[in-house]
Design an enzyme around this catalytic site. Structure first.
Site, short mmCIF file in Angstrom:
data_model
loop_
_atom_site.label_atom_id
_atom_site.label_comp_id
_atom_site.label_asym_id
_atom_site.label_seq_id
_atom_site.Cartn_x
_atom_site.Cartn_y
_atom_site.Cartn_z
N GLU A 151 11.45 -12.14 -17.46
CA GLU A 151 11.55 -11.06 -17.96
C GLU A 151 12.80 -10.72 -19.08
O GLU A 151 14.02 -10.66 -18.70
CB GLU A 151 10.65 -9.15 -17.93
CG GLU A 151 10.17 -8.76 -17.95
CD GLU A 151 9.20 -7.50 -17.51
OE1 GLU A 151 8.35 -8.07 -16.75
OE2 GLU A 151 9.76 -6.92 -17.53
N ARG B 8 6.62 -6.33 -10.41
CA ARG B 8 7.97 -7.05 -10.71
C ARG B 8 7.19 -8.20 -10.57
O ARG B 8 6.83 -8.59 -9.59
CB ARG B 8 8.63 -6.97 -9.44
CG ARG B 8 9.44 -4.89 -9.88
CD ARG B 8 10.24 -4.98 -11.58
NE ARG B 8 10.67 -4.06 -11.39
CZ ARG B 8 10.16 -2.64 -12.10
NH1 ARG B 8 9.20 -2.50 -12.64
NH2 ARG B 8 11.27 -1.65 -11.86
N HIS C 59 4.90 -5.28 -19.92
CA HIS C 59 5.39 -3.87 -19.23
C HIS C 59 5.06 -2.36 -19.75
O HIS C 59 5.95 -1.61 -19.95
CB HIS C 59 7.73 -4.60 -18.59
CG HIS C 59 7.29 -3.67 -17.61
ND1 HIS C 59 8.59 -4.61 -17.09
CD2 HIS C 59 7.41 -2.57 -17.12
CE1 HIS C 59 8.75 -3.30 -15.49
NE2 HIS C 59 8.11 -2.90 -15.38
N MET D 176 0.72 -1.22 0.18
CA MET D 176 0.20 -0.27 0.19
C MET D 176 1.09 1.06 -0.45
O MET D 176 0.31 2.02 0.96
CB MET D 176 -0.83 -0.05 1.62
CG MET D 176 -2.20 -0.45 0.94
SD MET D 176 -3.24 -0.37 -0.75
CE MET D 176 -4.40 1.33 0.26
N GLY D 177 1.47 1.44 -1.09
CA GLY D 177 2.54 2.66 -1.40
C GLY D 177 1.66 3.49 -2.00
O GLY D 177 0.63 2.82 -1.82
N ARG D 178 2.63 4.38 -3.11
CA ARG D 178 1.79 5.32 -3.59
C ARG D 178 1.04 4.37 -4.02
O ARG D 178 -0.18 5.02 -4.64
CB ARG D 178 2.84 6.03 -4.68
CG ARG D 178 3.63 7.29 -3.61
CD ARG D 178 4.28 7.88 -4.73
NE ARG D 178 6.07 7.23 -5.01
CZ ARG D 178 7.14 6.96 -4.60
NH1 ARG D 178 7.14 8.01 -3.79
NH2 ARG D 178 8.79 6.05 -4.71
N ILE D 179 1.76 3.19 -4.95
CA ILE D 179 0.53 2.82 -6.68
C ILE D 179 -0.39 2.14 -5.72
O ILE D 179 -1.40 2.55 -6.33
CB ILE D 179 1.27 2.06 -7.39
CG1 ILE D 179 2.36 2.90 -8.09
CG2 ILE D 179 0.81 1.60 -8.76
CD1 ILE D 179 3.62 2.60 -8.55
N THR E 193 1.36 -5.51 -11.67
CA THR E 193 2.07 -5.14 -12.42
C THR E 193 3.90 -4.13 -12.16
O THR E 193 3.42 -3.02 -12.29
CB THR E 193 0.77 -3.32 -13.17
OG1 THR E 193 0.73 -3.42 -10.97
CG2 THR E 193 -0.20 -3.43 -13.55
C1 GLV Z 1 8.24 0.68 -13.83
O1 GLV Z 1 8.39 -0.63 -13.86
C2 GLV Z 1 9.12 1.28 -12.97
O2 GLV Z 1 9.70 0.84 -11.66
O3 GLV Z 1 8.75 2.35 -12.93
#
Ligand code: GLV
Length: 304
Positions: free
Chosen positions: A253, A224, A271, A154-157, A222
């Site tokens: 990847e 890693r 990605h 639960m950080g920024r994203i 979304t």
């Molecule tokens: C993208 O995947 C980032 O880490 O900025």
């Protein structure tokens, strides 16, 4: 003396515009599969480097060039960089946080909707048949209203995803770094991953975690790829334990596990979490400004 800045890929033009008046620039074409050796070669003359999240910036790379003073990663994640080695060697590492939060949260919602509403399967059907007949039982998915979205990280994203999910009537359960995952795994209808990749989070979603998830849940990643044990995910999908998955990132990847590609209930994109013009331009501006400030003896915007 003029410093040399190596750009390891083709970045938005603003990076060059900011740096070219002050430094000698060496720009390389984008190559998302560089080895350690490749990176050592292209960083040979660098005082500073703007790097891709796929460039392995290992201890050996950092030690190979005694002139290297700053690695400015064009990403928020820095799992491609041996940050401890950089600290020991006195090399500054910077990243580009903040400006890709909304873009990545938007893509997370796009994937969540695509997998639960079978958007990609529907698109394929219309293209293949050239027709769109309405049928009561065709391509039935799951609604979001009232469902629980579990957010791992639960950080920024993660927080930006939570805001969006609440607007869709979802019940959000977020878990922060170090908090137990029991309730998250056992009660989420959809689990979305937003944690950084570290030694502690590698394979945080492994076979055991997947087995504790609700039957028919969905997984969205979304963040890693290596946060998820991809073989275990394929097994869980094969057994029908999970109803679907939507992925922007992959364990190995740029390779993508062929088992995932064979499953119609898996949505795959390459990605592109931060791939809006706005976000990428802002990332380039920050990555270049980090170098500019640092080489002018000032504090960069975002030191890791
Ligand atoms: C993208 O995947 C980032 O880490 O900025």
């Amino acid at each position: 003396m003029r410093y040399t800045v190596v750009l390891t890929a083709r970045f938005p033009d603003v990076a060059r515009a900011l740096l070219a008046p002050h430094f000698d620039l060496i720009e390389h074409p984008t190559e998302p599969e560089r080895s350690e050796e490749d990176v050592i070669t292209i960083l040979a003359d660098a005082d500073a480097a703007i790097t891709l999240l796929s460039d392995p910036i290992t201890r050996r790379v950092l030690e190979s060039n005694p002139n290297l003073r700053i690695v400015s990663n064009f990403a928020v994640g820095t799992n491609n960089i041996d940050v401890d080695a950089a600290r020991e060697l006195g090399i500054t590492v910077t990243n580009t946080p903040g400006v890709l939060t909304e873009a990545t949260a938007d893509l997370t919602m796009a994937l969540l909707l695509a997998v639960t509403r079978r958007v990609v399967e529907g698109d394929r059907e219309v293209r293949e048949t050239g027709r769109s007949p309405w049928e009561p039982l065709k391509l039935l998915g799951a609604s979001l209203q009232g469902k629980r979205l579990g957010i791992l990280g639960m950080g920024r994203i993660g927080s930006a995803v939570a805001t969006r999910a609440r607007a869709f009537g979802m019940d959000v359960l977020g878990v922060r770094r170090g908090e137990p995952l029991d309730e998250l795994l056992a009660t989420s209808d959809i689990l979305s991953i937003h944690a950084p990749l570290t030694r502690e989070t590698h394979h945080i979603i492994d076979a055991a975690a997947l087995a504790r998830m609700k039957r028919d849940a969905y997984l969205v990643n979304t963040a890693r790829g290596p946060l998820v044990d991809e073989d275990a995910l394929c097994d869980a999908l094969d057994r029908g334990q999970l109803r679907g998955a939507a992925l922007d990132v992959y364990e190995h990847e740029p390779a993508v596990n062929p088992r995932l590609l064979a499953m119609p209930n898996v949505v795959v994109v390459p990605h592109i979490g931060s791939a809006t013009e706005e976000a990428r331009n802002a990332m380039a501006r920050i990555a270049a400004t980090n170098v500019l400030l640092f080489l002018h003896g000032q504090e960069p915007l975002h030191r890791v």
